[in-house]
Design an enzyme around this catalytic site. Structure first.
Site, PDB file in Angstrom:
ATOM      1  N   ASP A  14      -2.134   7.525   3.990  1.00  0.00           N
ATOM      2  CA  ASP A  14      -1.211   6.558   4.572  1.00  0.00           C
ATOM      3  C   ASP A  14      -1.944   5.524   5.423  1.00  0.00           C
ATOM      4  O   ASP A  14      -1.597   4.344   5.414  1.00  0.00           O
ATOM      5  CB  ASP A  14      -0.163   7.280   5.427  1.00  0.00           C
ATOM      6  N   LYS A  23       0.854  -1.191   0.000  1.00  0.00           N
ATOM      7  CA  LYS A  23       0.000   0.000   0.000  1.00  0.00           C
ATOM      8  C   LYS A  23       0.899   1.253   0.000  1.00  0.00           C
ATOM      9  O   LYS A  23       2.069   1.135   0.381  1.00  0.00           O
ATOM     10  CB  LYS A  23      -0.900  -0.014   1.239  1.00  0.00           C
ATOM     11  N   HIS A  74      -5.853   0.997   5.727  1.00  0.00           N
ATOM     12  CA  HIS A  74      -5.981   0.178   6.936  1.00  0.00           C
ATOM     13  C   HIS A  74      -7.317   0.402   7.653  1.00  0.00           C
ATOM     14  O   HIS A  74      -8.014  -0.548   8.011  1.00  0.00           O
ATOM     15  CB  HIS A  74      -4.856   0.497   7.924  1.00  0.00           C
ATOM     16  N   GLU A 106      -0.839   7.289  17.196  1.00  0.00           N
ATOM     17  CA  GLU A 106       0.465   6.841  17.682  1.00  0.00           C
ATOM     18  C   GLU A 106       1.272   7.994  18.246  1.00  0.00           C
ATOM     19  O   GLU A 106       1.151   9.127  17.781  1.00  0.00           O
ATOM     20  CB  GLU A 106       1.240   6.085  16.601  1.00  0.00           C
ATOM     21  N   LYS A 123      -0.429  11.212  14.227  1.00  0.00           N
ATOM     22  CA  LYS A 123       0.959  11.005  14.672  1.00  0.00           C
ATOM     23  C   LYS A 123       1.285  11.996  15.780  1.00  0.00           C
ATOM     24  O   LYS A 123       0.632  13.022  15.898  1.00  0.00           O
ATOM     25  CB  LYS A 123       1.922  11.262  13.519  1.00  0.00           C
TER      26      LYS A 123
HETATM   27  P1  NDP Z   1      12.251   2.370   1.408  1.00  0.00           P
HETATM   28  O1  NDP Z   1      12.435   3.711   0.807  1.00  0.00           O
HETATM   29  O2  NDP Z   1      12.902   2.059   2.704  1.00  0.00           O
HETATM   30  O3  NDP Z   1      12.737   1.251   0.377  1.00  0.00           O
HETATM   31  C1  NDP Z   1      12.438   1.289  -0.993  1.00  0.00           C
HETATM   32  C2  NDP Z   1      13.182   0.189  -1.720  1.00  0.00           C
HETATM   33  O4  NDP Z   1      12.907   0.289  -3.106  1.00  0.00           O
HETATM   34  C3  NDP Z   1      14.680   0.255  -1.581  1.00  0.00           C
HETATM   35  O5  NDP Z   1      15.195  -1.052  -1.603  1.00  0.00           O
HETATM   36  C4  NDP Z   1      15.111   1.000  -2.829  1.00  0.00           C
HETATM   37  O6  NDP Z   1      16.442   0.690  -3.074  1.00  0.00           O
HETATM   38  C5  NDP Z   1      14.137   0.407  -3.839  1.00  0.00           C
HETATM   39  N1  NDP Z   1      13.872   1.270  -4.988  1.00  0.00           N
HETATM   40  C6  NDP Z   1      13.426   2.540  -4.958  1.00  0.00           C
HETATM   41  N2  NDP Z   1      13.247   2.997  -6.215  1.00  0.00           N
HETATM   42  C7  NDP Z   1      13.599   1.981  -7.038  1.00  0.00           C
HETATM   43  C8  NDP Z   1      13.653   1.824  -8.445  1.00  0.00           C
HETATM   44  N3  NDP Z   1      13.282   2.800  -9.279  1.00  0.00           N
HETATM   45  N4  NDP Z   1      14.045   0.642  -8.956  1.00  0.00           N
HETATM   46  C9  NDP Z   1      14.406  -0.363  -8.143  1.00  0.00           C
HETATM   47  N5  NDP Z   1      14.381  -0.281  -6.787  1.00  0.00           N
HETATM   48  C10 NDP Z   1      13.994   0.865  -6.249  1.00  0.00           C
HETATM   49  O7  NDP Z   1      10.670   2.149   1.482  1.00  0.00           O
HETATM   50  P2  NDP Z   1       9.882   1.126   2.412  1.00  0.00           P
HETATM   51  O8  NDP Z   1      10.607  -0.170   2.428  1.00  0.00           O
HETATM   52  O9  NDP Z   1       9.577   1.775   3.684  1.00  0.00           O
HETATM   53  O10 NDP Z   1       8.496   0.983   1.634  1.00  0.00           O
HETATM   54  C11 NDP Z   1       8.340   0.112   0.513  1.00  0.00           C
HETATM   55  C12 NDP Z   1       6.845  -0.040   0.258  1.00  0.00           C
HETATM   56  O11 NDP Z   1       6.249  -0.639   1.397  1.00  0.00           O
HETATM   57  C13 NDP Z   1       6.106   1.291   0.052  1.00  0.00           C
HETATM   58  O12 NDP Z   1       5.104   1.079  -0.899  1.00  0.00           O
HETATM   59  C14 NDP Z   1       5.496   1.578   1.415  1.00  0.00           C
HETATM   60  O13 NDP Z   1       4.324   2.360   1.305  1.00  0.00           O
HETATM   61  C15 NDP Z   1       5.164   0.157   1.868  1.00  0.00           C
HETATM   62  N6  NDP Z   1       5.062   0.001   3.320  1.00  0.00           N
HETATM   63  C16 NDP Z   1       6.134   0.273   4.130  1.00  0.00           C
HETATM   64  C17 NDP Z   1       6.036   0.085   5.500  1.00  0.00           C
HETATM   65  C18 NDP Z   1       7.192   0.361   6.412  1.00  0.00           C
HETATM   66  O14 NDP Z   1       6.989   0.362   7.639  1.00  0.00           O
HETATM   67  N7  NDP Z   1       8.396   0.578   5.893  1.00  0.00           N
HETATM   68  C19 NDP Z   1       4.776  -0.391   6.124  1.00  0.00           C
HETATM   69  C20 NDP Z   1       3.737  -0.693   5.174  1.00  0.00           C
HETATM   70  C21 NDP Z   1       3.884  -0.495   3.828  1.00  0.00           C
HETATM   71  P3  NDP Z   1      17.359   1.535  -4.083  1.00  0.00           P
HETATM   72  O15 NDP Z   1      17.025   2.994  -3.852  1.00  0.00           O
HETATM   73  O16 NDP Z   1      18.743   1.150  -3.754  1.00  0.00           O
HETATM   74  O17 NDP Z   1      16.981   1.053  -5.417  1.00  0.00           O
END
Ligand code: NDP
Length: 454
Positions: free
Chosen positions: A221, A134, A226, A202, A326
Site C-alpha cells: 500500500d 496505485k 510512495h 500515521e 498504521k
Molecule cells: P472505492 O471502493 O471507494 O471506490 C471504487 C469505485 O470503483 C466506486 O465508484 C465503485 O463503484 C467503482 N467500481 C468498483 N468495481 C467496479 C467495476 N467492476 N466496474 C465499474 N466500477 C466499479 O475505492 P477508492 O476510491 O478508495 O480507490 C480507487 C482507487 O484509488 C484504488 O486503486 C485505490 O488504491 C486508489 N487510491 C485511493 C486512495 C484513497 O484515499 N481512497 C488514495 C490513493 C489511491 P460501484 O461499486 O458502484 O461500481
C-alpha cells in the site's frame, strides 16, 4: 489541453476526497476551460442529479476553501454514466464527445486489467490519456501483464501511472533543496551520510478500509510505491532537466541500483507487524485482526520496514530505511538524513547531543536542520541548534497538480512502465520471503511506536 475527464469509479472515495477537490482548485485558478466536462461512471444506477448532489456533498467537506460559485460551476459541468465494463456500448457511451478524453481509472486495482481491455475494445479517441491509480499490479508479473495491455491501448506518453506523493510540494521540495543549493550537493553521498530514513507513520488505524487494505498490507500500500518514489528523489543523480525523460531516467537508475535482497537480508533487514488493541490519544483502537472485514488468517501487516542499500558510486555505504505503519503513537511523515559524526571532536568531555540531521517534513510541511553548537563552556558542553525553515504553501493540492499534468499532457511526474516494474523487482524478494515467514509477523500495541527491534 484536454477538456473532458471521465472517471471510472466516479462514485468512490478517491473521486470524492481528492479528484473533485483537485478539479475545484483547478477551476478556481482558471486552469479549466469553459467547455470542461466531467463524467462520473460506476455501476450505481444513478442519474446526473444524483451524481451532482453526491459531488456537491464531497466538495462542501473537502474543498471548503474554494468559493461556492466555483464549485457549483464544476458540478454543473458534470454528468453521470452507468458503467458496465463487460458491455462495450456502455463504455463507448462514457467516452462520447468530441476530441481526446482523459479516462481516470479510480477503480479497485483488480479491475484495472478489465477496464484497460474494455477501453481497448471500445476504442479510445486519438491523443486520449489513460490514468491509473496505485497500486500498479500486485507483483512483478501482474505489473508486466498490465503494462503489456496498456501498450496495446495507448502510446506510453499517454499513460499516467499516478503516485500522488510525487505531486506533493513537500516531496518535490526534496529535489528543490538538493538541486538548487550549492551547500548540500557536495556532501550528498556516503562519505557524509550514514543513513536516510523515509518514514510515513500515521496514527490513523484501518478506518473502515478492510475491503481494500486486508488484501494489500503496508508493504504494497505504501512502501512499494510512495516510499520508493521518495527514495528515488533523495538518492537520484542530478537530472539535466526536470522534463519527463531526464527525471524518470534518473529515478529508474536509483531503483536499478538497489542491491537485490537475499533470504538472509529479508530475515535481518526487514520487519513486519500488525497492531494489537491499544489507545491512541483519546481513542480506543481494536486489534487489527478484530476490525470489521478483516480476515485474521491473511496475516496482513500494518507496519513494514525495509533497509535498502544502493550499489552506486554515490551510495556505497549508506542505509536507506523505509518504514510505514498504521495506528502509531503519532503522525510522523518525514525524510531524515543522518550525517556521519565529524572525524575528530576537539572537546575534552563533550556532554549533550551530537545531532547532525536534516529533516524534510512531508506532512505537515517543513524543513529542519539539526546541528550541534557549543554551550556555556566551549570545551565541554555541546547544545542542539535547530533551524526551522518555513515553506511556501502549495498553489495546488497534489491531485490538482496531477490532473493538470494529465490534461496538459505533462508526464514528468507519472511513473513510467519500466519504473513500475523496477519498483516491484526491488520488493519481490520481500513479498516472497514474508510468504515463507523469513521475517516473523510481530505485533505492536495500537498507539505505540511500533514493534520492538528484533
Ligand atoms: P472505492 O471502493 O471507494 O471506490 C471504487 C469505485 O470503483 C466506486 O465508484 C465503485 O463503484 C467503482 N467500481 C468498483 N468495481 C467496479 C467495476 N467492476 N466496474 C465499474 N466500477 C466499479 O475505492 P477508492 O476510491 O478508495 O480507490 C480507487 C482507487 O484509488 C484504488 O486503486 C485505490 O488504491 C486508489 N487510491 C485511493 C486512495 C484513497 O484515499 N481512497 C488514495 C490513493 C489511491 P460501484 O461499486 O458502484 O461500481
Amino acid at each position: 489541453m484536454i477538456d473532458r475527464l471521465v472517471v471510472f469509479g466516479g462514485t468512490g472515495d478517491l473521486t470524492g476526497r481528492y479528484l473533485l477537490p483537485g478539479l475545484a482548485a483547478l477551476r478556481a485558478r482558471g486552469h479549466l476551460s469553459d467547455g470542461f466536462e466531467l463524467v462520473g461512471a460506476s455501476r450505481e444506477d444513478w442519474n446526473d442529479e444524483q451524481f451532482r448532489s453526491w459531488a456537491t456533498d464531497w466538495l462542501e467537506r473537502e474543498a471548503a476553501g474554494v468559493d461556492a460559485n466555483t464549485t457549483s460551476t464544476l458540478v454543473r459541468s458534470s454528468r453521470y454514466q452507468r458503467l458496465d465494463l463487460g458491455d462495450p456500448a456502455r463504455v463507448t457511451a462514457c467516452l462520447a464527445g468530441e476530441g481526446p478524453v482523459a479516462v481516470y481509472l479510480a477503480l479497485p486495482p483488480a479491475v484495472f486489467p478489465i477496464a484497460v481491455s474494455a477501453l481497448h475494445q471500445a476504442g479510445l479517441p486519438a491523443e486520449s490519456q489513460v490514468i491509473l491509480e496505485k497500486p500498479f499490479g500486485e507483483d512483478l508479473e501482474s505489473a508486466r501483464a498490465l503494462n503489456r495491455l496498456l501498450a496495446q491501448l495507448a502510446d506510453e506518453r499517454h499513460v499516467f501511472r499516478v503516485d500522488h506523493f510525487l505531486a506533493m510540494t513537500t516531496v518535490q521540495n526534496v529535489l528543490g533543496t538538493r538541486l538548487a543549493n550549492r551547500v548540500l550537493e557536495p556532501i550528498w553521498n556516503s562519505a557524509h551520510i550514514d543513513e536516510v530514513e523515509i518514514i510515513w507513520e500515521e496514527s490513523l488505524a484501518l478506518e473502515g478500509r478492510a475491503g481494500y487494505y486486508d488484501h494489500v498490507g503496508a508493504l504494497k500500500d505504501m512502501l512499494q510505491n510512495h516510499l520508493l518514489q521518495v527514495l528515488c528523489l533523495v538518492a537520484m543523480e542530478p537530472p539535466i532537466t526536470l522534463g519527463e525523460r531526464d527525471l524518470r531516467d534518473r529515478k529508474v537508475d536509483v531503483l536499478r541500483s538497489v542491491r537485490p535482497l537475499e533470504d538472509d537480508d529479508v530475515a535481518t533487514r526487514t520487519r513486519r507487524a500488525r497492531y494489537r488493541a491499544g489507545r491512541a490519544g483519546d481513542r480506543d483502537i481494536p486489534a487489527y485482526a478484530e476490525e470489521d472485514g478483516v480476515t485474521p488468517e491473511h496475516r496482513t501487516e500494518t507496519f513494514a520496514e525495509v533497509a535498502l542499500e544502493l550499489d552506486s558510486w554515490r551510495w556505497p555505504d549508506t542505509t536507506f530505511r523505509l518504514r510505514t505503519g498504521k495506528a502509531m503513537r503519532q503522525d510522523r511523515k518525514e525524510v531524515v538524513v543522518h550525517f556521519r559524526p565529524v572525524p575528530h571532536l576537539p572537546f575534552e568531555h563533550p556532554a549533550g547531543p551530537l545531532s547532525n540531521r536534516l529533516r524534510f517534513k512531508l506532512e505537515p510541511e517543513g524543513l529542519t536542520l539539526e546541528l550541534t553548537g557549543s554551550g556555556p563552556s566551549v570545551s565541554s558542553t555541546l547544545v542542539p541548534l535547530t533551524l526551522d525553515a518555513e515553506m511556501v504553501p502549495p498553489e495546488l493540492p497534489a491531485y490538482g497538480r496531477i490532473l493538470l499534468d494529465v490534461l496538459t499532457g505533462n508526464s514528468a511526474l507519472s511513473i513510467r512502465a519500466d519504473e513500475a516494474e523496477e519498483a516491484w523487482r526491488v520488493l519481490t524478494p520481500v513479498v516472497d520471503g514474508w510468504s515463507r515467514d523469513l521475517a516473523p509477523l510481530q505485533e505492536y500495541d495500537a498507539g505505540s511506536d511500533g514493534p520492538s527491534r528484533r
